[in-house]
Design an enzyme around this catalytic site. Structure first.
Site, mmCIF file in Angstrom:
data_model
loop_
_atom_site.group_PDB
_atom_site.id
_atom_site.type_symbol
_atom_site.label_atom_id
_atom_site.label_comp_id
_atom_site.label_asym_id
_atom_site.label_seq_id
_atom_site.Cartn_x
_atom_site.Cartn_y
_atom_site.Cartn_z
ATOM 1 N N GLY A 102 40.187 39.722 34.132
ATOM 2 C CA GLY A 102 40.872 38.449 34.314
ATOM 3 C C GLY A 102 41.184 38.114 35.751
ATOM 4 O O GLY A 102 40.915 37.005 36.225
ATOM 5 N N ARG A 129 41.447 42.078 40.949
ATOM 6 C CA ARG A 129 41.135 43.354 40.294
ATOM 7 C C ARG A 129 39.635 43.615 40.361
ATOM 8 O O ARG A 129 39.198 44.754 40.542
ATOM 9 C CB ARG A 129 41.614 43.364 38.848
ATOM 10 C CG ARG A 129 41.524 44.757 38.192
ATOM 11 C CD ARG A 129 41.894 44.713 36.723
ATOM 12 N NE ARG A 129 43.191 44.106 36.542
ATOM 13 C CZ ARG A 129 43.494 43.311 35.514
ATOM 14 N NH1 ARG A 129 42.585 43.016 34.594
ATOM 15 N NH2 ARG A 129 44.700 42.793 35.407
ATOM 16 N N ARG A 171 35.674 28.504 43.241
ATOM 17 C CA ARG A 171 37.033 28.415 42.689
ATOM 18 C C ARG A 171 37.838 29.708 42.856
ATOM 19 O O ARG A 171 38.797 29.959 42.128
ATOM 20 C CB ARG A 171 36.996 28.030 41.195
ATOM 21 C CG ARG A 171 36.448 26.633 40.946
ATOM 22 C CD ARG A 171 36.296 26.359 39.460
ATOM 23 N NE ARG A 171 35.833 24.990 39.222
ATOM 24 C CZ ARG A 171 36.613 23.992 38.821
ATOM 25 N NH1 ARG A 171 37.891 24.202 38.617
ATOM 26 N NH2 ARG A 171 36.104 22.790 38.622
ATOM 27 N N ARG A 224 34.591 43.551 28.886
ATOM 28 C CA ARG A 224 35.829 43.003 29.434
ATOM 29 C C ARG A 224 36.813 44.140 29.641
ATOM 30 O O ARG A 224 37.075 44.928 28.716
ATOM 31 C CB ARG A 224 36.419 41.961 28.483
ATOM 32 C CG ARG A 224 37.852 41.578 28.851
ATOM 33 C CD ARG A 224 38.340 40.322 28.177
ATOM 34 N NE ARG A 224 39.733 40.418 27.783
ATOM 35 C CZ ARG A 224 40.775 40.449 28.617
ATOM 36 N NH1 ARG A 224 40.555 40.422 29.911
ATOM 37 N NH2 ARG A 224 42.002 40.527 28.164
ATOM 38 N N SER A 277 44.047 43.407 30.476
ATOM 39 C CA SER A 277 45.390 43.872 30.140
ATOM 40 C C SER A 277 45.820 43.281 28.807
ATOM 41 O O SER A 277 45.254 42.292 28.340
ATOM 42 C CB SER A 277 46.390 43.478 31.230
ATOM 43 O OG SER A 277 46.420 42.065 31.368
ATOM 44 N N ASP A 294 52.367 45.704 29.149
ATOM 45 C CA ASP A 294 53.751 45.478 28.746
ATOM 46 C C ASP A 294 53.875 45.692 27.242
ATOM 47 O O ASP A 294 52.914 45.531 26.499
ATOM 48 C CB ASP A 294 54.217 44.069 29.117
ATOM 49 C CG ASP A 294 53.325 42.993 28.514
ATOM 50 O OD1 ASP A 294 53.691 42.444 27.469
ATOM 51 O OD2 ASP A 294 52.260 42.715 29.087
ATOM 52 N N ARG A 327 49.255 45.960 37.883
ATOM 53 C CA ARG A 327 48.188 45.445 37.020
ATOM 54 C C ARG A 327 46.853 45.382 37.761
ATOM 55 O O ARG A 327 45.798 45.545 37.171
ATOM 56 C CB ARG A 327 48.550 44.047 36.508
ATOM 57 C CG ARG A 327 49.691 44.038 35.517
ATOM 58 C CD ARG A 327 49.966 42.625 35.045
ATOM 59 N NE ARG A 327 51.194 42.549 34.272
ATOM 60 C CZ ARG A 327 51.331 41.831 33.164
ATOM 61 N NH1 ARG A 327 50.314 41.144 32.688
ATOM 62 N NH2 ARG A 327 52.479 41.793 32.528
#
Length: 240
Positions: free
Chosen positions: A20, A24, A43, A87, A90, A205, A218
């Site tokens: 995501g 990362r 972007r 994928r 998190s 979380d 994260r």
């Protein structure tokens, strides 16, 4: 090139790890890959290609939510001839045995989203499965590497701030163990384009204890999940 990816066809590997957060993706690439080349910046959705154990792999961000991952996974599958997307993301733990930091291997994804309907995927009981051969491979590698994991259904949500209670979501989904926002759309695209996809997650979380990782954690602390994703990518055999 596509409207959202400015890479050349030859820049992108047949196996892509999507995550995501584009930062990362940058961290994974700089930490694990050799001969790294940035292949996308449109972007701010950073993408990189490099080599892991002499196998070319692309790592790229996909943003948050099903519309966003839907765009990037569709363009990668359809226009860049990508074979497999893993994928690495998190999730929020929905049950007691999924604790912060745990690796979650997704067996299938439940969602109320109409994304699959809009792209023409066939869905049974609002559930789309992970690719069965990929799932078997991931489980084999996790066990061989002694990586602890939780296996189960995940709840793919459209709304991060949902009005539904945790108990309602667990009951409606038939026992989801974690929540995230992308796998269902990824699996829908894989189905309609006859490609391969699986989702690996790290619990960032807990909806039970309300413990949570920071944004910095994260980005860089998902090492077990990332190493599992990379090992899986290396093990995938693609016929010419």
């Amino acid at each position: 090139m596509t409207p959202h990816i400015n890479a050349k066809l030859s820049d992108i590997a047949k196996i892509v790890i999507l995550t995501g957060d584009p930062l990362r993706a940058k961290w994974i690439s700089e930490t694990y890959l050799t001969r790294v080349k940035q292949i996308n910046h449109v972007r701010g959705m950073l993408g990189f290609s490099g080599y892991y154990q002499n196998k070319k792999i692309t790592v790229m961000g996909h943003g948050m939510g099903m519309p966003s991952v839907g765009i990037y996974s569709y363009e990668l599958f359809k226009f860049y001839k990508v074979h497999t997307i893993i994928r690495a993301g998190s999730c929020g733990g929905m049950v007691k045995n999924v604790k912060v930091g745990d690796v979650v291997i997704t067996q299938d994804a439940f969602s109320n989203s109409i994304y699959a309907q809009e792209v023409g995927a066939i869905v049974h009981n609002k559930i789309l499965p992970s690719d069965p051969m990929l799932l078997a491979l991931v489980l084999k590698i996790a066990n061989a590497k002694h990586i602890p994991f939780c296996l189960g259904r995940i709840y793919s949500e459209d709304a991060f701030y949902s009005k539904f209670t945790l108990a309602q979501r667990v009951k409606e989904s038939g026992g989801a163990i974690a929540a995230e926002m992308e796998a269902f759309a990824l699996y829908a695209n894989a189905q309609i384009l006859r490609k391969h996809a699986i989702t690996l997650l790290t619990c960032s979380d807990s909806m039970i204890t309300h413990q949570a990782m920071s944004s910095a954690q994260r980005q860089t602390s998902f090492t077990k999940m990332v190493e599992l994703a990379l090992a899986t990518a290396v093990a995938i055999k693609i016929k010419d």
